[in-house]
Design a protein around this motif. Sequence first.
Motif, PDB file in Angstrom:
ATOM      1  N   SER A  46      10.562  -5.689  -1.878  1.00 22.67           N
ATOM      2  CA  SER A  46      10.841  -5.930  -3.296  1.00 22.67           C
ATOM      3  C   SER A  46       9.637  -5.542  -4.138  1.00 22.67           C
ATOM      4  O   SER A  46       8.499  -5.852  -3.795  1.00 22.67           O
ATOM      5  CB  SER A  46      11.171  -7.403  -3.536  1.00 22.67           C
ATOM      6  N   TYR A  47       9.912  -4.874  -5.271  1.00 19.13           N
ATOM      7  CA  TYR A  47       8.863  -4.486  -6.213  1.00 19.13           C
ATOM      8  C   TYR A  47       9.272  -4.942  -7.614  1.00 19.13           C
ATOM      9  O   TYR A  47      10.429  -4.814  -8.008  1.00 19.13           O
ATOM     10  CB  TYR A  47       8.666  -2.967  -6.214  1.00 19.13           C
ATOM     11  N   ARG A  48       8.308  -5.470  -8.356  1.00 16.76           N
ATOM     12  CA  ARG A  48       8.558  -5.876  -9.740  1.00 16.76           C
ATOM     13  C   ARG A  48       8.398  -4.659 -10.648  1.00 16.76           C
ATOM     14  O   ARG A  48       7.355  -3.999 -10.649  1.00 16.76           O
ATOM     15  CB  ARG A  48       7.586  -6.973 -10.161  1.00 16.76           C
ATOM     16  N   VAL A  49       9.425  -4.362 -11.430  1.00 14.04           N
ATOM     17  CA  VAL A  49       9.431  -3.208 -12.340  1.00 14.04           C
ATOM     18  C   VAL A  49       9.410  -3.730 -13.775  1.00 14.04           C
ATOM     19  O   VAL A  49      10.210  -4.596 -14.135  1.00 14.04           O
ATOM     20  CB  VAL A  49      10.672  -2.318 -12.107  1.00 14.04           C
ATOM     21  N   THR A  50       8.486  -3.212 -14.576  1.00 16.09           N
ATOM     22  CA  THR A  50       8.327  -3.659 -15.953  1.00 16.09           C
ATOM     23  C   THR A  50       8.508  -2.487 -16.902  1.00 16.09           C
ATOM     24  O   THR A  50       7.906  -1.426 -16.710  1.00 16.09           O
ATOM     25  CB  THR A  50       6.933  -4.281 -16.171  1.00 16.09           C
ATOM     26  N   LEU A  51       9.348  -2.656 -17.906  1.00 17.43           N
ATOM     27  CA  LEU A  51       9.533  -1.685 -18.985  1.00 17.43           C
ATOM     28  C   LEU A  51       8.951  -2.333 -20.239  1.00 17.43           C
ATOM     29  O   LEU A  51       9.379  -3.420 -20.641  1.00 17.43           O
ATOM     30  CB  LEU A  51      11.021  -1.376 -19.166  1.00 17.43           C
ATOM     31  N   SER A  52       7.958  -1.697 -20.861  1.00 23.23           N
ATOM     32  CA  SER A  52       7.261  -2.339 -21.973  1.00 23.23           C
ATOM     33  C   SER A  52       6.985  -1.358 -23.100  1.00 23.23           C
ATOM     34  O   SER A  52       6.981  -0.138 -22.908  1.00 23.23           O
ATOM     35  CB  SER A  52       5.941  -2.960 -21.482  1.00 23.23           C
TER      36      SER A  52
END
Length: 830
Positions: free
Chosen positions: A77-83
């Motif tokens: 699992s990888y945390r993906v951030t759109l900012s």
Amino acid sequence: MRLSAASLRLSRSPALLALALPLAAALAFSDETLDKVPKSEGYCSRILRVQGTRREGYTEFSLRVEGDPDFYKPGTSYRVTLSAAPPSYFRGFTLIALKENREGDKEEDHAGTFQIIDEEETQFMSNCPVAVTESTPRRRTRIQVFWIAPPAGTGCVILKASIVQKRIIYFQDEGSLTKKLCEQDSTFDGVTDKPILDCCACGTAKYRLTFYGNWSEKTHPKDYPRRANHWSAIIGGSHSKNYVLWEYGGYASEGVKQVAELGSPVKMEEEIRQQSDEVLTVIKAKAQWPAWQPLNVRAAPSAEFSVDRTRHLMSFLTMMGPSPDWNVGLSAEDLCTKECGWVQKVVQDLIPWDAGTDSGVTYESPNKPTIPQEKIRPLTSLDHPQSPFYDPEGGSITQVARVVIERIARKGEQCNIVPDNVDDIVADLAPEEKDEDDTPETCIYSNWSPWSACSSSTCDKGKRMRQRMLKAQLDLSVPCPDTQDFQPCTGPGCSDGGDETPRLEKGGSCLAVPASHSWSDGSTCTMSEWITWSPCSISCGTGMRSRERYVKQFPEDGSVCTLPTEETEKCTVNEECSPSSCLMTEWGEWDECSATCGMGMKKRHRMVKMSPADGSMCKAETSQAEKCMMPECHTIPCLLSPWSEWSDCSVTCGKGMRTRQRMLKSLAELGDCNEALEQVEKCMLPECPIDCELTEWSQWSECNKSCGKGHMIRTRMIQMEPQFGGAPCPETVQRKKCRIRKCLRNPSIQKLRWREARESRRSEQLREESDGDQFPGCKMRPWTAWSECTKLCGGGIQERYMTVKKRFRSSQFTSCKDKKEIRACHVHPC
């Protein structure tokens, strides 16, 4: 502009539905653009191929995978951030993952799966269920989801995002909204891949870490531990890329293990300080008992630290207690930007992770070491049915904490100054003051004494000291800090005798102000914004808090600014504090109403956080009850009584089942009720006792005398030793009397010897025949000793052997052979 059919179809996307009509006239792509889009049956591919306005090199939007890896590990699992970087924002978005060089026309073109973190922010797209979009179109600057990497053999994957900002759709095939990850080589299996670039920033930066625990009975109700919930003391550091405090896929050090299982930061701090060349600042903050309290009752724990070009990463961890080995934290968070500057602010929601040292599955599971030790990994909602985070549908775990890392100052000449909302550039910072707020709450001290005189009598640097006395140590397992504190200072010789040069003092250092400079009107100074308030100086009663600001620009005439750079004010944590009063935790959440309809009662509880300082008994109440009114009973079609207590386990030992019931209280004519009236679950009691097991008795031996009174014996062997309190083993040897004939009195010596020889031959023959009865045709040697047990615990075996001593002529080979016996040993659990 007339919208084409393709444009209308696009507007049905949940990401754009609320925007399509009002934005139709301003969408940054035309009918001609859409006509050039290749036709495809898949709705996902139409989304990907619709191109909007694209500006080369813009960086206000970014797609980031936690740790900035270039490779993924299958199934991880990888945390993906759109900012969006302030002041930019976005209203809608679409996030999708494709195999490299695939168009997205078919289901097999998509790689991995997304997992929703916040259902109020994100959802799966109805017409393209492999894509993630917003739940409601509104202004936002940040969203997060988990992406579970595809299985081995998938190859490289492209994560792509589209953005809806104002009335423009942005989409990039390359750049900040696209991230390429390739499959990690198996030779690197188990190691977190975090390629960290060298930092090109100049000077140093100072940050404040603030930890907001959000783990409460309201947010995580399943099996929430009401009586002992807490966050342990925070421990971490700012460090170089050559040192790893902890990481996903790695193994926990002894220091990490002690934080994870015991909440003790002592060993971890020792490990960090041993890496003095790789560490700039040790990060420490106080523990929180209980785990959650309103901010107006207790300030969130915080700590300050610094970074520089070589030590630009920060890591920390804190234990979620009670738990087997569950923690939260950040690993190698890079605070250096690619533009050679320092990150302004980091806000990260945290979920718990498993240190891999204890195999418990609930908050208060008994100690159960994981042997061999496993790798550090994030917890998931499918780990174990008894887990407090279990979700049979595999939903996301609600975040348990949030950490905010905010830059509060920069020191020294900076390479690349990016304008900030708050200009915190400082020409020089005074020596950092020691953070006094890291004293454990279990250590009770007297007040600090006044500072001593400086050890230097000249203008050279010296030290000054203050002391305090340790009055009580409530928890001997938590070490108390030193009772002495030292601080740098300069002596009175700096004044050069009669020079009346005014001084600004901070932290024991004196900053000389030239006598020729006059104090100017404050209006000529340009000041920075105020930095956030510090935590309250005490945890009980009325204390003080402070905040600072800095001079951005001095007056052009060279005069000194008179505007204050520091403010203090009173803060109250608990107004009713006195030596005889208790320090209590915040009230917990109200229990469920005791009645499902009509009038009932509900309760809530709190704990004694610290007993009165004068040693008296705590008189504050620890529970409250009040009435609660539920809907009228006769109006509820499915009215159920509360669950009964669980029945006794169906067995008295070992594994069994237990049940509980409830009753249907409403009338049948009110409607059908499909609720379960009985629940069944497994129960485990101590292991069942195992009685001793023995073989059958052997044949009686020959009488031990040739005449007169004698005895003969028989034996049996232990096949199974008693276990778990089973019945002990009875006798294994029995003896009985025997008498063959009377012995003759005074026979002649020759007759006596003849008779003895004859009796000896007969006895030997009888013994051989007796052995032949037990082992037909054989004479056997005695049993050997039992061998060593094959295991130290958990159940092993022992062996012993009996070999053939003599085989009679009448014997057959198959009936006369070596014997072997096996028995269990060391059956106690490990």
